[in-house]
Design a protein around this motif. Structure first.
Motif, PDB file in Angstrom:
ATOM      1  N   GLN A  57       1.807  -4.516  -2.611  1.00 36.04           N
ATOM      2  CA  GLN A  57       0.423  -4.432  -3.194  1.00 36.04           C
ATOM      3  C   GLN A  57       0.361  -3.933  -4.624  1.00 36.04           C
ATOM      4  OE1 GLN A  57      -2.194  -2.670  -0.654  1.00 36.04           O
ATOM      5  NE2 GLN A  57      -2.185  -4.499   1.093  1.00 36.04           N
ATOM      6  N   GLN A  58       0.735  -2.789  -4.949  1.00 34.77           N
ATOM      7  CA  GLN A  58       0.975  -2.155  -6.071  1.00 34.77           C
ATOM      8  C   GLN A  58       1.628  -3.090  -7.144  1.00 34.77           C
ATOM      9  OE1 GLN A  58       2.802   1.523  -5.366  1.00 34.77           O
ATOM     10  NE2 GLN A  58       0.891   2.554  -4.323  1.00 34.77           N
ATOM     11  N   GLN A  59       2.843  -3.861  -6.813  1.00 38.98           N
ATOM     12  CA  GLN A  59       3.368  -4.500  -7.630  1.00 38.98           C
ATOM     13  C   GLN A  59       2.499  -5.594  -8.162  1.00 38.98           C
ATOM     14  OE1 GLN A  59       7.078  -5.403  -5.194  1.00 38.98           O
ATOM     15  NE2 GLN A  59       8.112  -3.869  -6.333  1.00 38.98           N
ATOM     16  N   THR A 114      -0.528  -5.854  -8.069  1.00 38.28           N
ATOM     17  CA  THR A 114      -1.849  -5.217  -9.042  1.00 38.28           C
ATOM     18  C   THR A 114      -0.983  -5.066 -10.497  1.00 38.28           C
ATOM     19  OG1 THR A 114      -2.658  -4.276  -7.283  1.00 38.28           O
ATOM     20  CG2 THR A 114      -3.325  -3.520  -9.465  1.00 38.28           C
ATOM     21  N   TYR A 115       0.273  -4.540 -10.508  1.00 40.96           N
ATOM     22  CA  TYR A 115       0.831  -4.276 -12.027  1.00 40.96           C
ATOM     23  C   TYR A 115       1.066  -5.744 -12.472  1.00 40.96           C
ATOM     24  CZ  TYR A 115       4.573  -3.280 -15.098  1.00 40.96           C
ATOM     25  OH  TYR A 115       5.312  -3.076 -16.371  1.00 40.96           O
ATOM     26  N   GLU A 168       2.318  -1.334   0.940  1.00 37.87           N
ATOM     27  CA  GLU A 168       1.545  -0.774   0.020  1.00 37.87           C
ATOM     28  C   GLU A 168       2.332  -0.919  -1.558  1.00 37.87           C
ATOM     29  OE1 GLU A 168       1.579   3.207   0.966  1.00 37.87           O
ATOM     30  OE2 GLU A 168       0.029   2.782   2.666  1.00 37.87           O
TER      31      GLU A 168
END
Length: 257
Positions: free
Chosen positions: A216-218, A220-221, A213
């Motif tokens: 994935q957040q990285q 997206t960022y 997770e």
């Protein structure tokens, strides 16, 4: 411990719905009774969740509620939610073996206004991951049902290790082994090392989900940063073009061209 034999805990969230604090229900009860304070959360309506935790630190029930805290750091005297009742009568989430009470699915309709709805789709996974860290030192094995002689929903008591030079009675050892099998099925035959390994595997799985997770957040960022840079570059080009146009207009007004 609740009447179901499961462990009870309460966790608090910040404005971004990140878990920032947790404590046993016994301390929460003291706070509700005014014997303890939450001064760090004074003058706020803090999002919280009441959880029932079963075998292997598995999340079984959750009630997402709002905790009204006064300027003095104590819970508002009007706070009176039947958390245990709502937890046991909540509906199961589709695809999950967890009963959840929230604003959109409250077993006591008139209390729905005092509940909240998690925004993140993986809120239960994050909650389970936090529980698996076991900062509250919960026992990992709890009986959900045992023989009627002890009464339903009691914690399984594991006998203390005998002192050096003492030998446990064979009958007692056999009885304890049989109780473990009756309570946990084939899992009751596992050795302590196997149970520790099983628990470690559960923690590792939770950590892998967390790392996935986070990646994935990285990603997206990074995509958002790239998009923002491209937009800034586009605006710079448009600004230069507008400045050139303005400069030519000024030259025309002065008669330079």
């Amino acid at each position: 411990m609740s009447g179901t034999g499961q462990r009870e805990i309460v966790l608090l969230y910040d404005a971004e719905e990140r878990i920032i604090d947790e404590f046993l229900y016994s301390r929460f009860a003291r706070i509700v009774e005014g014997h303890d304070k939450l001064e760090a959360y004074a003058a706020s309506h803090t999002k919280a969740v009441y959880c029932l935790v079963g075998n292997g630190l598995t999340l079984k029930n959750a009630v997402f509620f709002v905790l009204p805290i006064t300027e003095e750091g104590v819970i508002d005297a009007n706070f009176n939610l039947p958390l245990r009742y709502m937890a046991m009568h909540a509906g199961k989430v589709q695809g999950e073996d967890v009963r959840v009470a929230s604003r959109s699915q409250c077993p006591v309709p008139w209390h729905a206004v005092h509940l909240w709805e998690p925004a993140a789709e993986d809120a239960l996974d994050h909650l389970q991951g936090r529980i698996l860290r076991n900062k509250l030192k919960l026992k990992t094995l709890v009986l959900d049902s045992v023989d009627s002689a002890r009464g339903p929903h009691e914690v399984l008591e594991i006998p203390d290790t005998p002192h050096i030079g003492e030998l446990p009675a064979e009958n007692s050892t056999a009885d304890n082994a049989q109780k473990l099998v009756d309570a946990f099925g084939e899992a009751g035959k596992l050795s302590l090392a196997d149970l520790i390994r099983l628990h470690s595997d559960q923690i590792e799985q939770a950590q892998q989900r967390y790392r996935s997770e986070l990646e994935q957040q990285q990603q997206t960022y990074l995509q958002q940063v790239r998009a923002a840079r491209e937009e800034v570059q586009t605006l710079k080009v448009a600004l230069r073009q507008e400045q050139d146009r303005n400069r030519r207009l000024q030259q025309m007004l002065r008669g330079d061209i």
